[in-house]
Motif scaffolding. Structure first.
Motif: not given
Lengths: 314, 314, 314
Positions: A228, A246, C166-170, C172, C174
């Motif tokens: 990511n 990240n 951006k998907k911020t659920n763990r 993170v 894209y």
């Protein structure tokens, strides 16, 4: 590079003209560079400075140009020119035998994967399911691409490393170190158009799952990119560098070789990274500093005329 | 550009509508730019500032828009628009007649040379022995590649110069100056993946023997690169610049046009070179300075806050 | 993106599972981003911060995740996830159906235009008269190229945007925002070798008439380039930026996203442009300043040691 079968040490010794010191009745599983070798592997070393490091590495068999103490479960392969021995092993076990077809018969292509016109898929390439390989992409021999990957048009995966042995006899010149490594791209990766990703010299260049790259990005040999990550257009990363998960690099950032950028670091556009960076912080400048420090520095520079006036009255 | 045969001056004059002043009974051997012309060549000039330089050059025949004194063994070709005359000569003697085959019938390919799928080899290209031309490489018309060269995937050799004649009538616009030059690559050169090397406008872009380039490198028209140079990834060199032997440019270095970098100079990553550099030294910065000077400057900048405090007490 | 026909709002609502609030008896003409929408278009918004801006835009139909006041001639399409609704519309109305021919049957190629070997011309591409499309160029679906254009070898026109949700659920990660836009290139444009020009996400990337680009230039999605601009090699321009007419960017300049560079501005080599610039001026530096200011700053930095000595006597 893994050999296709364990190769008797005597066969290797015969190929490279080496004298075996130690256990002759074993077999090598592959050859790799010192940071990546595993038990059973060969490694080569030609400078006394690195002898001990190689002997202490995970490698079981050390191609070396001088007898040296070593643990009893290992063996030395004594030759005059270890670099030339390495070249011979690569040429013998992974000779350059280019496929002259657009998609090699030995390539494995997953289901629902689209290979568009003009793309080249070399020998022993594996591409997963549900990928799009856009027109005029080139994927060289032995590279591996996961599921759900997108490789945009004109991108080159698996070009040879920019890696040469400097010969200091006059005139100074450079001898190409043969590449036998791969590029391994995990699932859900997108590579933009016109990118170049070099394969490892003897190990793998790795692109972690979920990483996305914009266009005209360059990734050097043996570099390991985490999961990511985001790289904007025209980023360049030199060889054997590690980017943890990240990491974000904005446009035209340059990263030097054999360093580490920590997880979650973000590097602003056009920055140059000459040494390792801690994760979780933002950076800017060439050479790079923490962004807040660099921003203050930019303000301080603008105050020089005021300071001059304070001091000189002019 | 060499003509395929000596061309009578009267034939040239007729083609471009010129009046010959001086010896009419001679023949031209080619056309080139002022720094590269040889005896027997044509050159063109349309600005009085450069008249004398052109007349004093090695060129024998000067296409010019005003009568001017000249040595008796030379001749003038008087026209209203020398630039347009140049364009006519290029279109007539080297018209764009693209090969529609992947490898042109007029290309000459050496022994043991491999041309991989998707590569394009244009008209009158010559490639030496023992070369590897990787997939999707493009080599345009008239380029020459020596022995033992490697051109990695997707690289473009012989694209047209980025060279335009600015027309200041409203709206301002740009008219393409036609390229008729070549790229000449000597023996033992390796060009990385995704590079672009422009051909000379009327002369040659030259890459010296033993030089190695990484990926995504750009070389401008008429640039002359010495022997055994190393250019890391994403280096860009503008047109008509000279790099002497053993120059090293690290990643993302940019070099401006029509300058000279001396033998053995080394320029650190991301530096910008706006003017000529002496050989044998190390450089850094944008704009570039000697590396030691630049490093000291970086330290001085960090001392501004301390200096401020000394002066103001704050 | 224009739809091929006006699409009844009820059909859209059914496709994306939306509740229509307002006039149900109308039809949508296309979908676009907020800066480019026209009357009759759809737009989507999922953050309250942008609700009002979208409702006030030229768009007639707003895909939104919360009921909100709106003018009576408009309508809302209420869904839980507007981003997902956008993706469904793109997949339905402009599905990825790659041509597997080098030149798609639905492409329209003008008179006297040459398409050289290895070039790929996708579905519904239009190329004008008297163009040269060099070997191994890729022109993706729906792109439009005017008359008298030159696209040098290996260049990619119409690659997908570098644009992720951006998907911020763990962990993170894209999610790719699907591109359905185009690249539109006007007349008399020349694009160098190895360039990449991304198409608009839902609008158009536009290159104005008479503009010339050197090699390895990157242009981001939805960027609008004016007429008669010049971009030297390795310039990179991020997405949704506007360059007015006659802008000159020298080598390796980087330009950030969603800003405007005014007409006639000239930016020197390797500069970085993080914010909008007025037209008619010259700029230099990373970050960029007016060139004269930057040049003075460079001189001031060199005076720090002298200032130090004045203050400390050392």
């Amino acid at each position: 590079m893994r050999f296709e079968r364990p190769v008797p040490l005597t066969e290797i010794a015969s190929l490279i003209g080496a004298t075996i010191i130690g256990n002759k009745n074993s077999a090598a599983t592959g050859i790799n560079e010192i940071h990546k070798v595993e038990e059973g592997d060969l490694v080569f070393v030609d400078h006394p400075k690195y002898y001990q490091k190689c002997i202490d590495s995970a490698a079981t068999f050390i191609i070396i140009n001088q007898p040296t103490d070593f643990p009893s479960h290992k063996a030395l392969l004594l030759v005059e020119q270890p670099f030339e021995a390495y070249q011979k092993i690569v040429q013998h076990f992974r000779p350059f035998m280019p496929s002259m077809k657009n998609v090699s018969d030995s390539a494995i292509i997953g289901e629902q994967t689209v290979i568009m016109p003009g793309a080249y898929v070399g020998n022993h390439v594996t591409i997963g399911n549900n990928c799009i390989i856009y027109p005029n992409v080139v994927i060289m021999d032995h590279c591996i691409i996961g599921d759900n990957c997108i490789i945009q048009a004109g991108t080159i995966i698996g070009s040879d490393a920019f890696y040469y042995n400097k010969k200091t006899n006059r005139p100074v010149h450079y001898k190409k170190m043969l590449s036998c490594g791969r590029v391994v791209i995990e699932n859900d990766v997108e590579i933009g158009a016109g990118c170049t990703i070099d394969r490892g010299v003897s190990g793998d260049t790795l692109i972690g799952a979920g990483t996305k790259m914009d266009n005209l990005v360059h990734i050097g040999h043996d570099t390991v990119v985490g999961k990511n990550c985001l790289f904007a257009a025209q980023v360049g990363i030199a060889g054997a560098t590690t980017l943890e998960d990240n990491v974000i690099l904005w446009g035209q950032v340059g990263v030097s070789k054999t360093l580490t950028i920590g997880a979650g670091a973000e590097v602003y556009a056009q920055s140059g990274v000459p040494a390792s960076l801690d994760g979780g912080k933002k950076y800017f400048g060439s050479p790079v500093q923490e962004a807040a420090v660099k921003m203050k520095e930019i303000v301080w520079i603008k105050r020089i005329p005021e300071l001059w006036k304070k001091v000189t009255g002019e």
